[in-house]
Design an enzyme around this catalytic site. Structure first.
Site, PDB file in Angstrom:
ATOM      1  N   VAL A  11     -18.561 -68.012 -22.733  1.00  0.00           N
ATOM      2  CA  VAL A  11     -17.754 -67.396 -21.674  1.00  0.00           C
ATOM      3  C   VAL A  11     -18.601 -66.529 -20.746  1.00  0.00           C
ATOM      4  O   VAL A  11     -18.506 -66.620 -19.520  1.00  0.00           O
ATOM      5  CB  VAL A  11     -16.597 -66.583 -22.293  1.00  0.00           C
ATOM      6  CG1 VAL A  11     -15.937 -65.677 -21.267  1.00  0.00           C
ATOM      7  CG2 VAL A  11     -15.561 -67.542 -22.872  1.00  0.00           C
ATOM      8  N   ASN A 208      -2.921 -69.863 -25.677  1.00  0.00           N
ATOM      9  CA  ASN A 208      -3.602 -70.603 -26.743  1.00  0.00           C
ATOM     10  C   ASN A 208      -2.643 -70.998 -27.856  1.00  0.00           C
ATOM     11  O   ASN A 208      -2.732 -72.095 -28.420  1.00  0.00           O
ATOM     12  CB  ASN A 208      -4.757 -69.777 -27.314  1.00  0.00           C
ATOM     13  CG  ASN A 208      -6.007 -69.913 -26.458  1.00  0.00           C
ATOM     14  OD1 ASN A 208      -6.020 -70.697 -25.508  1.00  0.00           O
ATOM     15  ND2 ASN A 208      -7.033 -69.163 -26.769  1.00  0.00           N
ATOM     16  N   PHE A 249      -1.854 -81.910 -24.047  1.00  0.00           N
ATOM     17  CA  PHE A 249      -1.965 -81.384 -25.417  1.00  0.00           C
ATOM     18  C   PHE A 249      -0.931 -81.979 -26.361  1.00  0.00           C
ATOM     19  O   PHE A 249      -0.369 -81.303 -27.195  1.00  0.00           O
ATOM     20  CB  PHE A 249      -1.901 -79.840 -25.402  1.00  0.00           C
ATOM     21  CG  PHE A 249      -3.222 -79.256 -24.966  1.00  0.00           C
ATOM     22  CD1 PHE A 249      -4.141 -78.819 -25.908  1.00  0.00           C
ATOM     23  CD2 PHE A 249      -3.567 -79.198 -23.627  1.00  0.00           C
ATOM     24  CE1 PHE A 249      -5.369 -78.333 -25.524  1.00  0.00           C
ATOM     25  CE2 PHE A 249      -4.799 -78.719 -23.226  1.00  0.00           C
ATOM     26  CZ  PHE A 249      -5.694 -78.285 -24.177  1.00  0.00           C
ATOM     27  N   ALA A 252      -2.280 -86.870 -30.694  1.00  0.00           N
ATOM     28  CA  ALA A 252      -2.441 -86.696 -32.137  1.00  0.00           C
ATOM     29  C   ALA A 252      -3.912 -86.889 -32.511  1.00  0.00           C
ATOM     30  O   ALA A 252      -4.634 -87.649 -31.867  1.00  0.00           O
ATOM     31  CB  ALA A 252      -1.576 -87.709 -32.877  1.00  0.00           C
ATOM     32  N   CYS A 260     -11.416 -70.851 -30.392  1.00  0.00           N
ATOM     33  CA  CYS A 260     -10.266 -70.109 -29.851  1.00  0.00           C
ATOM     34  C   CYS A 260      -8.956 -70.335 -30.596  1.00  0.00           C
ATOM     35  O   CYS A 260      -8.379 -69.387 -31.124  1.00  0.00           O
ATOM     36  CB  CYS A 260     -10.089 -70.454 -28.378  1.00  0.00           C
ATOM     37  SG  CYS A 260     -11.459 -69.858 -27.376  1.00  0.00           S
ATOM     38  N   LYS A 263      -8.547 -68.975 -34.366  1.00  0.00           N
ATOM     39  CA  LYS A 263      -8.618 -67.518 -34.522  1.00  0.00           C
ATOM     40  C   LYS A 263      -7.521 -66.817 -33.726  1.00  0.00           C
ATOM     41  O   LYS A 263      -6.994 -65.795 -34.156  1.00  0.00           O
ATOM     42  CB  LYS A 263     -10.006 -66.998 -34.137  1.00  0.00           C
ATOM     43  CG  LYS A 263     -10.226 -66.739 -32.670  1.00  0.00           C
ATOM     44  CD  LYS A 263     -11.496 -65.949 -32.418  1.00  0.00           C
ATOM     45  CE  LYS A 263     -11.878 -65.947 -30.945  1.00  0.00           C
ATOM     46  NZ  LYS A 263     -10.920 -65.358 -30.031  1.00  0.00           N
TER      47      LYS A 263
HETATM   48  N1  LIG Z   1     -15.531 -70.293 -25.987  1.00  0.00           N
HETATM   49  C1  LIG Z   1     -14.424 -70.506 -25.301  1.00  0.00           C
HETATM   50  O1  LIG Z   1     -14.062 -71.642 -24.985  1.00  0.00           O
HETATM   51  C2  LIG Z   1     -13.578 -69.342 -24.852  1.00  0.00           C
HETATM   52  C3  LIG Z   1     -12.608 -69.534 -23.838  1.00  0.00           C
HETATM   53  C4  LIG Z   1     -11.847 -68.454 -23.428  1.00  0.00           C
HETATM   54  C5  LIG Z   1     -12.021 -67.206 -24.032  1.00  0.00           C
HETATM   55  N2  LIG Z   1     -12.949 -67.043 -25.025  1.00  0.00           N
HETATM   56  C6  LIG Z   1     -13.132 -65.711 -25.601  1.00  0.00           C
HETATM   57  O2  LIG Z   1     -14.287 -65.129 -24.996  1.00  0.00           O
HETATM   58  C7  LIG Z   1     -14.989 -64.315 -25.945  1.00  0.00           C
HETATM   59  C8  LIG Z   1     -16.424 -64.783 -26.063  1.00  0.00           C
HETATM   60  O3  LIG Z   1     -16.430 -66.092 -26.606  1.00  0.00           O
HETATM   61  P1  LIG Z   1     -17.743 -67.001 -26.613  1.00  0.00           P
HETATM   62  O4  LIG Z   1     -17.335 -68.323 -27.107  1.00  0.00           O
HETATM   63  O5  LIG Z   1     -18.443 -66.900 -25.294  1.00  0.00           O
HETATM   64  O6  LIG Z   1     -18.624 -66.206 -27.723  1.00  0.00           O
HETATM   65  P2  LIG Z   1     -20.141 -66.459 -28.120  1.00  0.00           P
HETATM   66  O7  LIG Z   1     -20.235 -66.096 -29.540  1.00  0.00           O
HETATM   67  O8  LIG Z   1     -20.588 -67.793 -27.662  1.00  0.00           O
HETATM   68  O9  LIG Z   1     -20.955 -65.402 -27.251  1.00  0.00           O
HETATM   69  C9  LIG Z   1     -20.930 -64.024 -27.446  1.00  0.00           C
HETATM   70  C10 LIG Z   1     -22.284 -63.439 -27.070  1.00  0.00           C
HETATM   71  O10 LIG Z   1     -22.181 -62.016 -27.095  1.00  0.00           O
HETATM   72  C11 LIG Z   1     -23.387 -61.473 -27.610  1.00  0.00           C
HETATM   73  N3  LIG Z   1     -23.122 -60.100 -28.060  1.00  0.00           N
HETATM   74  C12 LIG Z   1     -22.410 -59.708 -29.139  1.00  0.00           C
HETATM   75  N4  LIG Z   1     -22.350 -58.354 -29.181  1.00  0.00           N
HETATM   76  C13 LIG Z   1     -23.013 -57.894 -28.109  1.00  0.00           C
HETATM   77  C14 LIG Z   1     -23.273 -56.595 -27.587  1.00  0.00           C
HETATM   78  N5  LIG Z   1     -22.822 -55.482 -28.176  1.00  0.00           N
HETATM   79  N6  LIG Z   1     -24.010 -56.489 -26.460  1.00  0.00           N
HETATM   80  C15 LIG Z   1     -24.481 -57.601 -25.841  1.00  0.00           C
HETATM   81  N7  LIG Z   1     -24.252 -58.848 -26.269  1.00  0.00           N
HETATM   82  C16 LIG Z   1     -23.524 -59.003 -27.395  1.00  0.00           C
HETATM   83  C17 LIG Z   1     -23.799 -62.451 -28.690  1.00  0.00           C
HETATM   84  O11 LIG Z   1     -25.160 -62.346 -29.006  1.00  0.00           O
HETATM   85  C18 LIG Z   1     -23.421 -63.809 -28.031  1.00  0.00           C
HETATM   86  O12 LIG Z   1     -24.516 -64.335 -27.307  1.00  0.00           O
HETATM   87  C19 LIG Z   1     -14.177 -64.402 -27.237  1.00  0.00           C
HETATM   88  O13 LIG Z   1     -13.273 -63.321 -27.271  1.00  0.00           O
HETATM   89  C20 LIG Z   1     -13.417 -65.702 -27.089  1.00  0.00           C
HETATM   90  O14 LIG Z   1     -12.211 -65.704 -27.817  1.00  0.00           O
HETATM   91  C21 LIG Z   1     -13.738 -68.079 -25.440  1.00  0.00           C
END
Ligand SMILES: NC(=O)c1ccc[n+]([C@@H]2O[C@H](COP(=O)([O-])OP(=O)(O)OC[C@H]3O[C@@H](n4cnc5c(N)ncnc54)[C@H](O)[C@@H]3O)[C@@H](O)[C@H]2O)c1
Length: 449
Positions: A11, A208, A249, A252, A260, A263
């Protein structure tokens, strides 16, 4: 605007890079020094179509850079996006420790008024806790919520051409900053929905949960379809063409996975219970999903029960196509169930092998490609619908296999091509098809009794 994005994962990287493409000056910050070094050298640590090219272009234009120096990044920025992970906690809620660590950094290093944009998916009410936490500092920090709806695999398009953008703020000032950041997309006519912070937080969870619910709904019906000899693909079209229902969505498959849906549904269930409410529907969604993965593995195990030293070729490991993300991928449970039943499991995924190696049992056999994965297999089990699997030559595949079983876990293969190669076709919620036997009534045909 000068903006920092804390967290350079799926993200953070996509939204930071897209915000740079919209004209902002972005500093991407991550605690993972290896990740930052790679990004600074133009290497992108995740697989997302088009992302590498866009990062390189924005970095070359001087609008995007990466650092581990969070103090400097916060001090140089007017707005700070937090896009760190919010994984499931042991108790079933969301683990917000990474989010609060980032919030505390903002509080510690802020050198003037800032806007803190929560991009991570957080349980409703989290923004309020964050706002109280940062209120203790000497500078005014406005806390707003701007949930992200991108899908891995089409993330850039989803960010740049969104169905809607949700602004969650409890003050006019916070709302104004969000408007300024997204003005280029507002000018292009994309819909903005402004609401309270709590409503924005709940909108993301609700979105979600609704999508997960639709998947579990069709999956649950697929089990009945299989039992009575109906075809869930016909049913899907039959209901999806009703405008009140719509087609999205309702495919099947082997169950939902990813970082996402599992969790976020779990966190919503947990939060409702914390408020003394019973999540009847949502706990059913979770149960149906677990049952779907089990049912697929059980069918496979049963089909191979008479074979000595059975071997399965697993096609695809990522939780969906066009990503390397293995978080909560249905493949994990299916592979482990097969191994536990004494089946030899050979796996191949075009992008997720590296991530899968960290998760899957050491007894899994890793293949370099589709052919190597399939050679000698008694069954091919498609789990992820990568196009490389859909376009295989089934005559060639049959010549590599020892047995004749094909399990299409995404209802994406051409049953007629599989059958023409002399193989048995088993899909999700569809009649099982044997080569040589006529195809039963499919969509548009009514079979005579
Ligand atoms: N992946 C998806 O498709 C998606 C879509 C919409 C929303 N989200 C939400 O977005 C958020 C991030 O998801 P993601 O998939 O990008 O996660 P991810 O695990 O891929 O990335 C998170 C990053 O944050 C870094 N990080 C952690 N703590 C940190 C800190 N204190 N300072 C700096 N960097 C730090 C980690 O090293 C990692 O690189 C989550 O809440 C998720 O639910 C994800």
């Amino acid at each position: 605007m000068k903006i920092s994005v804390i967290g350079c994962g799926y993200v953070g990287l996509v939204s930071g890079t897209c915000l740079a493409a919209l004209g902002h000056k972005i500093i991407g910050v991550d605690v993972d020094a290896k990740r930052v070094t790679a990004l600074t050298q133009g290497q992108v640590p995740i697989y997302e179509p088009g992302l590498s090219e866009l990062i390189l272009a924005q970095a070359a234009a001087g609008r995007l850079r990466f650092t581990t120096d969070i103090a400097e990044a916060i001090q140089e920025s007017q707005s700070i996006f937090i896009a760190v992970g919010t994984p499931p906690s042991r108790k079933g809620g969301a683990d917000l420790s990474m989010l609060f660590a980032a919030v505390d950094d903002v509080l510690k290093y802020a050198n003037g008024p800032k806007t803190l944009v929560i991009k991570s998916t957080v349980p409703p009410g989290t923004g309020e806790i964050v706002a109280q936490r940062v209120a203790s500092g000497p500078h005014r920090i406005e806390v707003v919520n701007n949930p992200e709806f991108l899908r891995e695999g089409t993330a850039i398009q989803d960010f740049m051409q969104p169905d809607r953008i949700v602004f969650g703020a409890n003050s006019n000032g916070g709302m104004e900053v969000l408007r300024e950041i997204y003005q280029p997309l507002i000018d292009r006519g994309y819909a903005i929905f402004s609401m309270s912070r709590q409503s924005a937080e709940l909108t993301k969870f609700a979105s979600n949960a609704m999508l997960a619910m639709r998947i579990s709904f069709i999956n649950e019906l697929s089990q009945l379809a299989l039992a009575i000899g109906a075809d869930i693909e016909s049913v899907r079209v039959g209901i999806g063409t009703d405008k009140r229902i719509g087609p999205s969505f309702l495919k099947a498959g082997v169950g939902y996975g990813g970082s996402c849906f599992p969790k976020d549904v779990a966190a919503l269930v947990h939060q409702m219970r914390e408020f003394g409410l019973e999540p009847h529907l949502l706990s059913g969604v979770e149960k149906a999903n677990a049952g779907q993965k089990r049912a697929y593995a059980t069918r496979l195990i049963k089909a191979l029960s008479d074979i000595k030293d059975p071997q399965v070729a697993i096609w695809g490991l990522a939780f969906k196509a066009d990503t390397d993300d293995m978080r909560e991928a249905p493949s994990i449970e299916i592979v482990h169930a097969l191994l536990a039943a004494g089946i030899k499991v050979r796996v191949y995924d075009p992008q997720a092998m590296e991530n899968a190696r960290r998760i899957l049992d050491k007894h899994v056999i890793w293949a370099d490609g589709v052919d190597e994965c399939t050679r000698g297999a008694d069954a091919v089990a498609l789990i992820t619908d990568w196009s490389i699997f859909i376009t295989q030559d089934w005559g060639h595949i049959a010549s590599l296999m020892r047995g004749r079983h094909v399990f299409d876990g995404r209802n994406c293969l051409s049953s007629s091509k599989v059958l023409a190669a002399g193989l048995i076709y088993r899909a999700i919620g569809r009649p099982e098809l044997m080569p040589g036997a006529g195809k039963p009534g499919s969509m548009g045909m009514i079979s005579a009794g």
